[in-house]
Write a protein that holds these residues in place. Structure first.
Motif, PDB file in Angstrom:
ATOM      1  N   LEU A 131     -44.593 -82.766  10.186  1.00  0.00           N
ATOM      2  CA  LEU A 131     -46.022 -82.517  10.052  1.00  0.00           C
ATOM      3  C   LEU A 131     -46.890 -83.390  10.959  1.00  0.00           C
ATOM      4  CD1 LEU A 131     -46.150 -82.025   6.196  1.00  0.00           C
ATOM      5  CD2 LEU A 131     -46.555 -80.282   7.954  1.00  0.00           C
ATOM      6  N   LYS A 132     -46.279 -84.066  11.901  1.00  0.00           N
ATOM      7  CA  LYS A 132     -47.055 -84.864  12.847  1.00  0.00           C
ATOM      8  C   LYS A 132     -48.019 -83.954  13.608  1.00  0.00           C
ATOM      9  CE  LYS A 132     -46.623 -88.260  16.561  1.00  0.00           C
ATOM     10  NZ  LYS A 132     -45.701 -89.007  17.441  1.00  0.00           N
ATOM     11  N   GLY A 133     -49.314 -84.280  13.546  1.00  0.00           N
ATOM     12  CA  GLY A 133     -50.319 -83.481  14.242  1.00  0.00           C
ATOM     13  C   GLY A 133     -50.762 -82.238  13.487  1.00  0.00           C
ATOM     14  N   ILE A 134     -50.245 -82.029  12.255  1.00  0.00           N
ATOM     15  CA  ILE A 134     -50.602 -80.863  11.445  1.00  0.00           C
ATOM     16  C   ILE A 134     -51.600 -81.294  10.375  1.00  0.00           C
ATOM     17  CG2 ILE A 134     -49.743 -79.021   9.950  1.00  0.00           C
ATOM     18  CD1 ILE A 134     -48.695 -78.879  12.837  1.00  0.00           C
ATOM     19  N   SER A 135     -52.678 -80.552  10.232  1.00  0.00           N
ATOM     20  CA  SER A 135     -53.728 -80.884   9.268  1.00  0.00           C
ATOM     21  C   SER A 135     -53.661 -79.995   8.041  1.00  0.00           C
ATOM     22  CB  SER A 135     -55.111 -80.727   9.923  1.00  0.00           C
ATOM     23  OG  SER A 135     -55.226 -81.564  11.046  1.00  0.00           O
ATOM     24  N   GLU A 136     -54.198 -80.482   6.940  1.00  0.00           N
ATOM     25  CA  GLU A 136     -54.333 -79.701   5.716  1.00  0.00           C
ATOM     26  C   GLU A 136     -55.045 -78.382   6.010  1.00  0.00           C
ATOM     27  OE1 GLU A 136     -54.216 -79.124   1.435  1.00  0.00           O
ATOM     28  OE2 GLU A 136     -53.254 -80.623   2.709  1.00  0.00           O
ATOM     29  N   GLY A 137     -54.493 -77.285   5.497  1.00  0.00           N
ATOM     30  CA  GLY A 137     -55.158 -75.995   5.619  1.00  0.00           C
ATOM     31  C   GLY A 137     -54.835 -75.191   6.863  1.00  0.00           C
ATOM     32  N   GLU A 138     -53.990 -75.705   7.757  1.00  0.00           N
ATOM     33  CA  GLU A 138     -53.615 -74.906   8.930  1.00  0.00           C
ATOM     34  C   GLU A 138     -52.820 -73.679   8.487  1.00  0.00           C
ATOM     35  OE1 GLU A 138     -52.415 -76.641  12.630  1.00  0.00           O
ATOM     36  OE2 GLU A 138     -53.177 -78.613  12.067  1.00  0.00           O
ATOM     37  N   PHE A 180     -41.823 -70.205   6.412  1.00  0.00           N
ATOM     38  CA  PHE A 180     -42.562 -69.363   7.349  1.00  0.00           C
ATOM     39  C   PHE A 180     -41.820 -69.285   8.682  1.00  0.00           C
ATOM     40  CE2 PHE A 180     -43.983 -73.717   7.415  1.00  0.00           C
ATOM     41  CZ  PHE A 180     -44.006 -74.039   8.758  1.00  0.00           C
ATOM     42  N   HIS A 181     -42.378 -68.479   9.589  1.00  0.00           N
ATOM     43  CA  HIS A 181     -41.789 -68.326  10.919  1.00  0.00           C
ATOM     44  C   HIS A 181     -42.584 -69.160  11.923  1.00  0.00           C
ATOM     45  CE1 HIS A 181     -38.872 -65.053  10.262  1.00  0.00           C
ATOM     46  NE2 HIS A 181     -39.693 -64.705   9.285  1.00  0.00           N
ATOM     47  N   PRO A 182     -42.100 -70.325  12.321  1.00  0.00           N
ATOM     48  CA  PRO A 182     -42.864 -71.130  13.286  1.00  0.00           C
ATOM     49  C   PRO A 182     -43.021 -70.419  14.625  1.00  0.00           C
ATOM     50  CG  PRO A 182     -40.652 -72.022  13.016  1.00  0.00           C
ATOM     51  CD  PRO A 182     -40.826 -70.971  11.960  1.00  0.00           C
ATOM     52  N   GLU A 183     -42.025 -69.614  14.990  1.00  0.00           N
ATOM     53  CA  GLU A 183     -42.077 -68.910  16.278  1.00  0.00           C
ATOM     54  C   GLU A 183     -43.148 -67.823  16.301  1.00  0.00           C
ATOM     55  OE1 GLU A 183     -39.269 -66.303  13.890  1.00  0.00           O
ATOM     56  OE2 GLU A 183     -39.846 -68.416  13.958  1.00  0.00           O
ATOM     57  N   LYS A 184     -43.690 -67.468  15.108  1.00  0.00           N
ATOM     58  CA  LYS A 184     -44.759 -66.465  15.025  1.00  0.00           C
ATOM     59  C   LYS A 184     -46.079 -67.088  14.571  1.00  0.00           C
ATOM     60  CE  LYS A 184     -41.571 -62.701  13.820  1.00  0.00           C
ATOM     61  NZ  LYS A 184     -41.217 -61.675  12.815  1.00  0.00           N
ATOM     62  N   SER A 185     -46.133 -68.415  14.519  1.00  0.00           N
ATOM     63  CA  SER A 185     -47.267 -69.110  13.907  1.00  0.00           C
ATOM     64  C   SER A 185     -48.183 -69.800  14.908  1.00  0.00           C
ATOM     65  CB  SER A 185     -46.744 -70.125  12.874  1.00  0.00           C
ATOM     66  OG  SER A 185     -46.094 -69.453  11.819  1.00  0.00           O
ATOM     67  N   GLY A 186     -48.258 -69.264  16.125  1.00  0.00           N
ATOM     68  CA  GLY A 186     -49.221 -69.759  17.104  1.00  0.00           C
ATOM     69  C   GLY A 186     -49.074 -71.235  17.422  1.00  0.00           C
ATOM     70  N   GLU A 187     -50.202 -71.894  17.657  1.00  0.00           N
ATOM     71  CA  GLU A 187     -50.195 -73.302  18.056  1.00  0.00           C
ATOM     72  C   GLU A 187     -49.623 -74.209  16.969  1.00  0.00           C
ATOM     73  OE1 GLU A 187     -50.875 -74.849  20.965  1.00  0.00           O
ATOM     74  OE2 GLU A 187     -50.893 -72.805  21.747  1.00  0.00           O
ATOM     75  N   THR A 188     -49.924 -73.890  15.718  1.00  0.00           N
ATOM     76  CA  THR A 188     -49.378 -74.715  14.629  1.00  0.00           C
ATOM     77  C   THR A 188     -47.855 -74.644  14.617  1.00  0.00           C
ATOM     78  OG1 THR A 188     -51.374 -74.404  13.284  1.00  0.00           O
ATOM     79  CG2 THR A 188     -49.371 -75.068  12.127  1.00  0.00           C
ATOM     80  N   GLY A 189     -47.324 -73.439  14.779  1.00  0.00           N
ATOM     81  CA  GLY A 189     -45.873 -73.279  14.825  1.00  0.00           C
ATOM     82  C   GLY A 189     -45.254 -74.027  15.980  1.00  0.00           C
ATOM     83  N   LEU A 190     -45.911 -73.993  17.144  1.00  0.00           N
ATOM     84  CA  LEU A 190     -45.383 -74.703  18.306  1.00  0.00           C
ATOM     85  C   LEU A 190     -45.385 -76.211  18.098  1.00  0.00           C
ATOM     86  CD1 LEU A 190     -46.748 -72.758  21.406  1.00  0.00           C
ATOM     87  CD2 LEU A 190     -44.372 -72.959  20.673  1.00  0.00           C
ATOM     88  N   LYS A 191     -46.431 -76.717  17.425  1.00  0.00           N
ATOM     89  CA  LYS A 191     -46.458 -78.151  17.109  1.00  0.00           C
ATOM     90  C   LYS A 191     -45.249 -78.536  16.260  1.00  0.00           C
ATOM     91  CE  LYS A 191     -51.512 -78.614  16.813  1.00  0.00           C
ATOM     92  NZ  LYS A 191     -52.597 -78.839  15.826  1.00  0.00           N
ATOM     93  N   ILE A 192     -44.944 -77.707  15.269  1.00  0.00           N
ATOM     94  CA  ILE A 192     -43.822 -77.992  14.376  1.00  0.00           C
ATOM     95  C   ILE A 192     -42.505 -77.919  15.143  1.00  0.00           C
ATOM     96  CG2 ILE A 192     -42.542 -77.117  12.375  1.00  0.00           C
ATOM     97  CD1 ILE A 192     -45.341 -76.379  11.197  1.00  0.00           C
ATOM     98  N   ILE A 193     -42.371 -76.937  16.023  1.00  0.00           N
ATOM     99  CA  ILE A 193     -41.159 -76.829  16.835  1.00  0.00           C
ATOM    100  C   ILE A 193     -41.027 -78.041  17.765  1.00  0.00           C
ATOM    101  CG2 ILE A 193     -40.036 -75.488  18.659  1.00  0.00           C
ATOM    102  CD1 ILE A 193     -41.159 -72.972  17.241  1.00  0.00           C
ATOM    103  N   LYS A 194     -42.156 -78.504  18.318  1.00  0.00           N
ATOM    104  CA  LYS A 194     -42.122 -79.724  19.140  1.00  0.00           C
ATOM    105  C   LYS A 194     -41.661 -80.926  18.320  1.00  0.00           C
ATOM    106  CE  LYS A 194     -45.701 -78.578  22.550  1.00  0.00           C
ATOM    107  NZ  LYS A 194     -47.082 -78.868  23.004  1.00  0.00           N
ATOM    108  N   ASN A 195     -42.151 -81.026  17.085  1.00  0.00           N
ATOM    109  CA  ASN A 195     -41.736 -82.126  16.212  1.00  0.00           C
ATOM    110  C   ASN A 195     -40.236 -82.051  15.941  1.00  0.00           C
ATOM    111  OD1 ASN A 195     -44.344 -83.117  16.046  1.00  0.00           O
ATOM    112  ND2 ASN A 195     -44.816 -82.056  14.135  1.00  0.00           N
TER     113      ASN A 195
END
Length: 201
Positions: A131-138, A180-195
């Motif tokens: 969850l680094k860089g992920i905010s509540e409610g994304e 959820f599907h991070p690969e379908k979750s836009g910028e938030t998903g990409l942040k999680i994949i980067k983490n």
């Protein structure tokens, strides 16, 4: 290099492309030697728990995965792949999962449209490496009819509300799950994949 387990479930190539987009080398494989050589394992998937476990057992991939995780290798389950990390599933009929996390996978309540399909907000529940860089409610993208009821509440790092509190991210040591599907979750998903990429190294 990470190994995306090929057991005939889900869009394996889209998951592979998502990791490659953030600079993480990934292969789609069911080869035991490549699984053993990988730095981490990913189980993606769309479909039924029972069918997924049947496919994994067909070529003893379930035992190979458990052996690698016991050695300390990181594993990431996505959607159905997260669900099979738990002990029991009740889709089609009851069957055992990989039993890497305590808990069962049950059907979503009938008072909401099933499957749960679309964008829902994350409610953060605790510190997580994902969850680094992920905010509540994304918002992230879900598509599922069953959800995990975790036997250990501390593994739940984020939830979403869909008639019940649905675990969206679970984490225990080197075991990670995303409903959820991070690969379908836009910028938030990409942040999680980067983490995930940082964790894998």
């Amino acid at each position: 290099m990470i190994a995306i387990i090929d057991y005939g479930r889900g869009n394996l190539r889209s998951v592979q492309k998502a990791f490659e987009a953030v600079g993480v080398s990934a292969i789609v494989t069911r080869d035991f030697n490549k699984i053993a050589d990988a730095k981490a394992l990913v189980i993606p998937g769309v479909g039924a728990f029972y069918d997924a476990m049947a496919e994994l057992k067909k070529e003893a991939l379930d035992e190979k995965i458990k052996d690698e995780v016991k050695k300390g290798k990181p594993i990431v389950g996505i959607c159905l792949g997260m669900q099979v990390l738990f002990e029991n599933g009740y889709e089609v009929k009851q069957c055992k999962g990989l039993e890497l996390l305590k808990g069962d996978v049950l059907k979503l309540p009938q008072n909401y449209k099933i499957p749960h399909m679309g964008w829902n907000q994350l409610k953060l529940k605790g510190e997580s490496q994902l969850l680094k860089g992920i905010s509540e409610g994304e918002f992230v993208y879900f598509i599922h009819s069953f959800y995990a009821v975790a036997g250990e509440s501390e593994v739940i790092k984020a939830t979403t509300d869909y008639g019940v509190e649905v675990p969206a991210i679970v984490e225990k040591e080197h075991i990670f799950g995303l409903q959820f599907h991070p690969e379908k979750s836009g910028e938030t998903g990409l942040k999680i994949i980067k983490n995930l990429g940082r964790l894998i190294g």
